[in-house]
Design a protein around this motif. Structure first.
Motif, PDB file in Angstrom:
ATOM      1  N   MET A 125     -10.593  10.468  42.822  1.00 19.60           N
ATOM      2  CA  MET A 125      -9.683   9.465  43.056  1.00 19.60           C
ATOM      3  C   MET A 125     -10.368   8.057  43.201  1.00 19.60           C
ATOM      4  SD  MET A 125      -6.385  10.318  43.106  1.00 19.60           S
ATOM      5  CE  MET A 125      -5.833   9.108  44.060  1.00 19.60           C
ATOM      6  N   GLY A 126     -10.096   7.187  42.664  1.00 21.77           N
ATOM      7  CA  GLY A 126     -10.684   5.736  42.886  1.00 21.77           C
ATOM      8  C   GLY A 126     -10.351   5.170  43.911  1.00 21.77           C
ATOM      9  N   LEU A 149      -9.461  -4.819  35.620  1.00 17.56           N
ATOM     10  CA  LEU A 149      -8.842  -4.872  34.374  1.00 17.56           C
ATOM     11  C   LEU A 149      -9.665  -5.526  33.271  1.00 17.56           C
ATOM     12  CD1 LEU A 149      -5.236  -5.212  35.397  1.00 17.56           C
ATOM     13  CD2 LEU A 149      -6.316  -3.185  34.323  1.00 17.56           C
ATOM     14  N   ASN A 150     -10.713  -5.952  33.744  1.00 17.03           N
ATOM     15  CA  ASN A 150     -11.674  -6.757  32.883  1.00 17.03           C
ATOM     16  C   ASN A 150     -12.262  -5.752  31.847  1.00 17.03           C
ATOM     17  OD1 ASN A 150     -12.967  -9.234  31.661  1.00 17.03           O
ATOM     18  ND2 ASN A 150     -14.898  -8.458  32.669  1.00 17.03           N
ATOM     19  N   PHE A 178       1.627  -0.621  32.112  1.00 15.80           N
ATOM     20  CA  PHE A 178       1.223   0.905  32.187  1.00 15.80           C
ATOM     21  C   PHE A 178       2.049   1.652  31.113  1.00 15.80           C
ATOM     22  CE2 PHE A 178       2.453   4.983  33.586  1.00 15.80           C
ATOM     23  CZ  PHE A 178       1.097   5.407  34.056  1.00 15.80           C
ATOM     24  N   LYS A 179       1.072   2.737  30.245  1.00 14.52           N
ATOM     25  CA  LYS A 179       1.890   3.464  29.361  1.00 14.52           C
ATOM     26  C   LYS A 179       2.490   4.796  29.666  1.00 14.52           C
ATOM     27  CE  LYS A 179      -1.616   3.067  26.370  1.00 14.52           C
ATOM     28  NZ  LYS A 179      -2.523   3.200  25.322  1.00 14.52           N
ATOM     29  N   ARG A 196      -2.019   6.565  36.408  1.00 16.04           N
ATOM     30  CA  ARG A 196      -2.050   5.226  36.547  1.00 16.04           C
ATOM     31  C   ARG A 196      -3.694   4.786  36.852  1.00 16.04           C
ATOM     32  NH1 ARG A 196       2.567   2.088  36.835  1.00 16.04           N
ATOM     33  NH2 ARG A 196       4.369   3.398  36.779  1.00 16.04           N
ATOM     34  N   GLU A 197      -4.248   5.640  37.546  1.00 18.59           N
ATOM     35  CA  GLU A 197      -5.685   5.158  37.906  1.00 18.59           C
ATOM     36  C   GLU A 197      -6.609   5.027  36.846  1.00 18.59           C
ATOM     37  OE1 GLU A 197      -5.236   9.734  39.143  1.00 18.59           O
ATOM     38  OE2 GLU A 197      -4.034   7.655  39.176  1.00 18.59           O
TER      39      GLU A 197
END
Length: 402
Positions: A1-2, A15-16, A110-111, A115-116
């Motif tokens: 987990m991040g 998100l870069n 988000f697709k 999600r992480e």
């Protein structure tokens, strides 16, 4: 987990990742151009943009959409058709693109799945409103050119007018079913271009435009417009079929390669086609998504040959989801109908929980908008009609059958 990221600046840094997938320029790519080809535009009249044309685009603007990087509300340009037509025409003829038109606010959408995982987000660019209208003007001219000059091949579906996901499935499985009915062993290999809409090298794309005979005003405008910005285009994969012996079927960035494999010669031909596709992706600095390589073996006596793409072996699969339709090795659509019925049941439960009224006037629009599309999606791609899907859903509800 991040680690959980909550601050806007931290989100932007994370998100870069979107920028990291862009390939930049491909200096080694060259396309041989026949002398004199594509130079007819030099003797032609410069492009013009009419006020009526711009007014039509402005009239079709959906004012409820999000504003772009210029913070201009979509109602504002509707009163500016004449000055905008003058600006567009000057920009097109001079090939100069205003800086504001190149800027865009990137929004991650988000697709599916986790999600992480940053790879499960799709970047959507909100650009300048006048810039988008100018692009629509160019797009109309380019589409007319691609139709007149047959730039996009018959194997491409998704973007070309009148060639949708449904036409792809119908044309593809009509031929495959015919072969299987004759007892011919057939293999279908499913491929997917990795981040195809974000990784197109700009100079390669412009080079292809020139090769396909687009006029210099348009190609120079696009080259300047793409400077410092990513973009997606259909023409880029137009030569993907070159040298392919068997049939290639494309829909957006999804690709299927298939052929008869009764003989060793047929199986070797498919492997050679895969090698050609691998070389093509390397030449244009693109990648195939290794996680989505799959092969579907069909027909009696299929030898279930092992294929490879590069150094990776392609796994066999008893079923595969093709443009949202689940297909198995026996071309049986039963599971697809069950999945459609299951999804519709979930939507029906949501409607029941959210809408207290049971009046026909209220329920029918919800059914038509939310439920029916799932029951009817690509139903024409299989021989049985919608009655079987409806019957499957009715059984799941415990309703009497007719």
């Amino acid at each position: 987990m991040g680690a959980l990221v909550t601050w806007d600046m931290e989100k932007a840094e994370v998100l870069n990742f979107f920028a990291s997938v862009f390939t930049g320029k491909c200096f080694s790519y060259t396309i041989p151009v026949t002398e004199g080809k594509g130079r007819d535009w030099e003797n032609a009249e410069p492009p013009t943009v009419g006020e009526d044309q711009v007014q039509e685009y402005l009239r079709n603007l959906k004012v409820q959409k999000s504003i772009g990087s210029d913070k201009m509300h979509l109602r504002v340009p509707r009163q500016l058709a004449k000055p905008l037509s003058i600006i567009f025409e000057k920009s097109w003829q001079s090939s100069k693109v205003p800086t504001d038109w190149r800027r865009g606010n990137i929004t991650p959408i988000f697709k599916k799945e986790k999600r992480e995982d940053l790879g499960n987000y799709r970047p959507v660019s909100l650009t300048s409103v006048p810039g988008k209208i100018m692009e629509q003007t160019l797009l109309e001219t380019m589409l007319r050119h691609t139709e007149n000059k047959e730039v996009v091949g018959d194997s491409q579906h998704g973007f070309p007018k009148g060639k949708l996901c449904l036409t792809n499935l119908m044309a593809f499985y009509d031929e495959v079913t015919a072969l299987v009915d004759k007892g011919r062993a057939t293999d279908i290999i499913y491929l997917d271009l990795y981040k195809a809409f974000a990784t197109v090298p700009h100079n390669v794309f412009v080079c292809k435009l020139e090769t396909y005979g687009f006029d210099g005003w348009t190609t120079r405008w696009i080259r300047n417009g793409l400077d410092g910005r990513t973009q997606r285009f259909n023409i880029f994969v137009g030569d993907m079929d070159s040298g392919i012996k068997y049939t290639l079927s494309k829909s957006d960035d999804d690709t299927k390669l298939w052929g008869m494999v009764d003989t060793l010669k047929g199986r070797d031909a498919i492997q050679r086609d895969l090698d050609r596709l691998e070389r093509w992706t390397h030449a244009v600095l693109m990648k195939l998504n290794k996680a989505k390589y799959k092969v579907l073996h069909m027909g009696q006596g299929n030898p279930k040959h092992k294929y490879r793409l590069g150094r990776k072996w392609i796994d066999g699969n008893p079923e595969e989801k093709d443009l949202g339709v689940l297909v198995d090795e026996k071309l049986n659509m039963t599971q697809q109908r069950a999945l459609a019925a299951q999804k519709v049941n979930c939507i029906l439960g949501y409607i029941r929980r959210s809408v207290t009224s049971r009046s026909r006037e209220l329920i029918l629009p919800h059914y038509s908008a939310l439920m029916r599309p799932h029951l009817e999606y690509c139903i024409s791609s299989e021989v049985p009609n919608i009655r079987r899907t409806w019957s499957c859903w009715s059984k799941s509800r415990g309703w009497p059958q007719r």
